[in-house]
Design an enzyme around this catalytic site. Structure first.
Site, PDB file in Angstrom:
ATOM      1  N   LYS A  71     -81.886  -0.453   8.833  1.00 44.51           N
ATOM      2  CA  LYS A  71     -80.596  -0.889   8.264  1.00 44.51           C
ATOM      3  C   LYS A  71     -79.948  -1.868   9.245  1.00 44.51           C
ATOM      4  CE  LYS A  71     -76.656   1.177   5.860  1.00 44.51           C
ATOM      5  NZ  LYS A  71     -76.706   0.356   4.651  1.00 44.51           N
TER       6      LYS A  71
HETATM    7  C1  LIG Z   1     -80.459  -1.764   0.843  1.00 39.37           C
HETATM    8  C2  LIG Z   1     -79.907  -0.396   0.668  1.00 39.37           C
HETATM    9  N1  LIG Z   1     -80.652   0.537   0.062  1.00 39.37           N
HETATM   10  C3  LIG Z   1     -80.192   1.800  -0.136  1.00 39.37           C
HETATM   11  C4  LIG Z   1     -78.918   2.175   0.274  1.00 39.37           C
HETATM   12  C5  LIG Z   1     -78.434   3.567   0.040  1.00 39.37           C
HETATM   13  O1  LIG Z   1     -78.457   4.322   1.217  1.00 39.37           O
HETATM   14  P1  LIG Z   1     -77.432   5.504   1.476  1.00 39.37           P
HETATM   15  O2  LIG Z   1     -77.591   6.485   0.366  1.00 39.37           O
HETATM   16  O3  LIG Z   1     -77.833   6.063   2.801  1.00 39.37           O
HETATM   17  O4  LIG Z   1     -76.055   4.900   1.488  1.00 39.37           O
HETATM   18  C6  LIG Z   1     -78.113   1.239   0.929  1.00 39.37           C
HETATM   19  C7  LIG Z   1     -76.779   1.629   1.395  1.00 39.37           C
HETATM   20  O5  LIG Z   1     -76.107   0.998   2.115  1.00 39.37           O
HETATM   21  C8  LIG Z   1     -78.613  -0.080   1.134  1.00 39.37           C
HETATM   22  O6  LIG Z   1     -77.870  -1.009   1.740  1.00 39.37           O
END
Ligand SMILES: Cc1ncc(COP(=O)(O)O)c(C=O)c1O
Length: 309
Positions: free
Chosen positions: A155
């Site tokens: 991330k």
């Molecule tokens: C690209 C991407 N995929 C999936 C998610 C979902 O992740 P989470 O459930 O940890 O927020 C996010 C959340 O920010 C994201 O940016």
């Protein structure tokens, strides 16, 4: 503290929002060199804070950013920032950048990472309309990166591919955009994970499709098990996606949102389906459970709150 200016945590100090600034020489700005988390608190409980911190520290290991705070200390400053802003239902953005360096790319010129925590209130009715009506999506022509490169499993501060894809959604007049992986298999949405329902069974792409290991996704997989529903992690083709009975997205801020049309094709009967609605209801219950997170302070009894749907 109602009406007071929000404060932002930067490197051990709290600054009024207007004065919360970092250097233009920070490699987070110059190179997207950093990692972040989006976290949610409900009724004084920071939902799965530990899972977010674990994912953050995995990202720090991969990017070789060395923060001096331990995981426990990081959790404490998140909670303390919420307390100082007098928030109980909030969105939290935790950003760690490589820090200030020179104009060259070499990460060794930035010895000290920047740790930033921003918080803002979230209205109780947030997302209600989307949950009830569902959203529409197209499939992006940009492909998620290969898992051997700048995979979205990390991330990082590099969201340009998602931003360009969001422009495609805007141009097409849809809310969301589905990303495919380099093979053409379904990966995730531009900022959330993807599930489909076919004949009562949940399906979601695996991490081999370059997805972010979503905290909400993981909790929904566990929830499916608790509800006695079968859930499979597997490769999904665009054809399987469009011919699904139900599709929904999962993400920290969005929570769970039904997707009712993709590429102009109605999903199922074009309305949020029964499995999605059941998962939404169950998920809303667990967000109020102190066992699902870290307490900011004692929460109000659930019935004293007015959250609808
Ligand atoms: C690209 C991407 N995929 C999936 C998610 C979902 O992740 P989470 O459930 O940890 O927020 C996010 C959340 O920010 C994201 O940016």
């Amino acid at each position: 503290m109602a009406g007071k200016e929000p404060v932002v945590y930067i490197d051990g100090e709290y600054y009024p929002k207007e004065n919360a600034k970092i250097s233009v020489y920070d490699h987070g700005l110059l190179y997207g060199d950093g990692v972040f988390e989006g976290i949610r608190s409900y009724n004084g409980i920071v939902f799965h804070l530990r899972d977010h911190i674990e994912r953050l520290y995995e990202g720090l290991r991969v990017t070789r950013i060395n923060v001096s705070l331990s995981k426990e200390e990081m959790m404490n400053v998140v909670v303390e920032t919420l307390r100082r802003n007098n928030l109980s239902d909030a969105y939290i953005r935790l950003v760690i950048t490589r820090g200030r360096g020179n104009l060259g790319l070499d990460p060794r010129s930035s010895p000290k990472p920047s740790v930033i925590i921003m918080t803002e209130p979230v209205a109780l009715a947030q997302g209600k309309e989307a949950r009830e009506k569902g959203k529409t999506a197209i499939i992006s022509s940009y492909r998620r990166d290969m898992v051997d490169g700048t995979s979205h499993e990390l991330k990082s501060l590099n969201y340009i591919q998602s931003v360009l894809s969001k422009f495609q959604a805007i141009d097409a007049g849809t809310d969301e955009v589905v990303m495919l992986d380099h093979r053409g298999m379904v990966s995730e949405f531009h900022g959330s994970n993807l599930f489909l329902v076919k004949q009562g069974i949940l399906h979601t792409p695996t991490s081999a499709a370059g997805i972010l290991h979503g905290v909400t996704r993981a909790r929904v997989l566990k929830l499916a098990d608790e509800l006695g529903s079968e859930a499979r992690e597997r490769d999904i083709t665009p054809y399987e996606l469009i011919t699904a009975d139900e599709v929904f997205l999962t993400g920290t801020l969005a929570e769970i949102v039904p997707i009712v049309k993709i590429q102009g094709v109605p999903i199922g009967d074009g309305k949020p389906g029964p499995v999605t609605r059941e998962i939404i209801r169950a998920f809303q219950r667990i967000t109020q459970d102190p066992k699902e997170g870290t307490l900011i302070r004692e929460p109000l009894p659930v019935q004293a709150r007015t959250r609808s749907n």
